[in-house]
Design an enzyme around this catalytic site. Structure first.
Site, short mmCIF file in Angstrom:
data_model
loop_
_atom_site.label_atom_id
_atom_site.label_comp_id
_atom_site.label_asym_id
_atom_site.label_seq_id
_atom_site.Cartn_x
_atom_site.Cartn_y
_atom_site.Cartn_z
N GLY A 81 26.70 9.72 30.11
CA GLY A 81 26.08 8.91 29.06
C GLY A 81 26.75 9.11 27.71
O GLY A 81 27.81 9.72 27.61
N LYS B 82 9.21 10.03 24.17
CA LYS B 82 9.76 11.15 23.39
C LYS B 82 8.66 12.08 22.91
O LYS B 82 8.81 13.31 22.97
CB LYS B 82 10.61 10.62 22.22
CG LYS B 82 11.93 9.99 22.65
CD LYS B 82 12.80 10.97 23.45
CE LYS B 82 14.16 10.41 23.80
NZ LYS B 82 14.92 11.30 24.70
N TYR C 234 9.80 3.98 24.45
CA TYR C 234 10.75 5.09 24.22
C TYR C 234 10.09 6.18 23.37
O TYR C 234 10.19 7.37 23.68
CB TYR C 234 11.96 4.50 23.50
CG TYR C 234 13.08 5.46 23.20
CD1 TYR C 234 13.88 5.98 24.21
CD2 TYR C 234 13.38 5.81 21.88
CE1 TYR C 234 14.93 6.83 23.92
CE2 TYR C 234 14.44 6.64 21.59
CZ TYR C 234 15.21 7.15 22.60
OH TYR C 234 16.26 7.98 22.31
N ILE D 246 23.91 9.76 37.68
CA ILE D 246 23.53 8.83 38.76
C ILE D 246 24.74 8.03 39.22
O ILE D 246 24.79 7.52 40.33
CB ILE D 246 22.36 7.92 38.32
CG1 ILE D 246 21.71 7.22 39.52
CG2 ILE D 246 22.81 6.91 37.27
CD1 ILE D 246 20.35 6.62 39.20
N1 SER Z 1 19.77 5.93 19.38
C1 SER Z 1 18.49 5.85 19.96
C2 SER Z 1 18.06 4.45 20.15
O1 SER Z 1 18.38 3.64 19.32
C3 SER Z 1 17.48 6.56 19.10
O2 SER Z 1 17.14 7.75 19.64
O3 SER Z 1 17.38 4.17 21.08
#
Ligand code: SER
Length: 313
Positions: free
Chosen positions: A11, A145, A141, A35
């Site tokens: 990644g 987190k 997201y 993966i």
């Molecule tokens: N760079 C990430 C995003 O934009 C932020 O944690 O999803």
């Protein structure tokens, strides 16, 4: 850290981090997993295993076979992708994390996973965002987190796992492009400046977000993981940042190197909405005080280096 297992090694962060860790800790002491399997140096240059992080048994088996003492869990979907596929994001981001924490618990490993500025939400103070503050994110997201931070603290408190994390801002690098993030514009703008001399930003003028250059981000993880645990009052996760910038700031800096560069806007309401729910500028003083966090690259220094490296590329 003597023997490290990385997930998401192909990644945005892992592509560079794997190579850096192999340099510092020895090639055989860094087990990269992802993966996907590609021809990249991450796969061909040292121990590599194919791993879907939602397969907890396989993760445990790899960790045991290689006898690792540290788990660096990077595999996750970024904010815009997570918003498009929220259930998939929950399954990968939370399922992968709990498997990685279980692996660390069983093998008594040190543990790192990144949180993000995305963990904050619209009720969070926008400027000088404190280390300890309101966290009510409105994106999947961000929900992942915040849950991840709580879960990592839980494994520390209840099971004694040495979990540590940072809240990364947007990360900028010339090596591996990010995929599906809200802060990706700050990477694309450099590629487009070199290729076409212009960029159309999906993030609007005057939208400030924190950013950091990848070398500083990687050093931050190593410094945090090597820090004396007695000095850590926080664990999951520390605010870190190097700059708070809007698209026009990056454009002005690029114009110092490429005077003909132009920026225009075609705002994407989804990513703009995500950006507006995040802070403008977070306060990293807890990271500075507790483990000596520092960033070497400001916008000017980063821009000079990005443009030089991308030209070579
Ligand atoms: N760079 C990430 C995003 O934009 C932020 O944690 O999803």
């Amino acid at each position: 850290m003597k023997k490290i297992l990385l997930t998401g090694a192909l990644g945005q962060i892992g592509s560079e981090f794997t190579l850096k860790l192999r340099e510092i800790y020895g090639t055989d002491n860094v087990v990269a997993t992802d993966i996907r399997e590609t021809e990249s140096e991450v796969v061909t240059g040292g121990p590599f295993e194919k791993l879907d992080v939602t397969d907890g048994d396989k993760m445990m088996d790899i960790a045991k076979r290689h006898n690792v003492d540290t788990v660096i869990h990077l595999a996750a979907l970024l904010s815009a992708t997570a918003e498009a596929k929220p259930l998939l994001a929950w399954n990968i981001n939370m399922g992968g994390l709990v498997n990685a924490l279980e692996t660390a618990k069983e093998l008594d490993c040190k543990f790192f996973t990144p949180s993000s500025i995305g963990a904050f939400g619209p009720l969070t103070p926008k400027n000088e965002t404190p280390q300890d503050t309101i966290m009510r994110p409105t994106t999947m997201y961000g929900v992942n987190k915040v849950s991840g931070e709580l879960l990592a603290d839980y494994y520390h408190q209840k099971s004694g796992v040495d979990t540590r994390g940072v809240r990364f801002p947007g990360l900028i690098s010339y090596v591996a492009p990010p995929g599906g993030g809200t802060t990706d514009y700050a990477v694309e703008i450099y590629y487009e400046a070199i290729k076409n001399g212009k960029y159309t930003s999906y993030i609007g003028e005057g939208t400030y977000m924190d950013m950091m250059y990848m070398p500083d981000a990687l050093n931050a993880v190593i410094d945090l993981m090597e820090a004396d645990p007695a000095k850590l009052k926080h664990r999951n996760a520390f605010n870190v940042t190097a700059m708070s910038i809007a698209p026009e700031d990056v454009a002005k800096e690029i114009q110092k190197h490429i005077p003909s560069f132009t920026l225009d806007y075609n705002v994407d309401p989804v990513r703009q909405g995500i950006a507006e729910s995040w802070p403008n500028a977070i306060d990293a003083s807890a990271a500075k005080e507790e483990w000596g966090f520092k960033a070497e690259y400001d916008l000017a220094k980063m821009t000079a280096d990005m443009l030089e490296k991308l030209k070579e590329k």
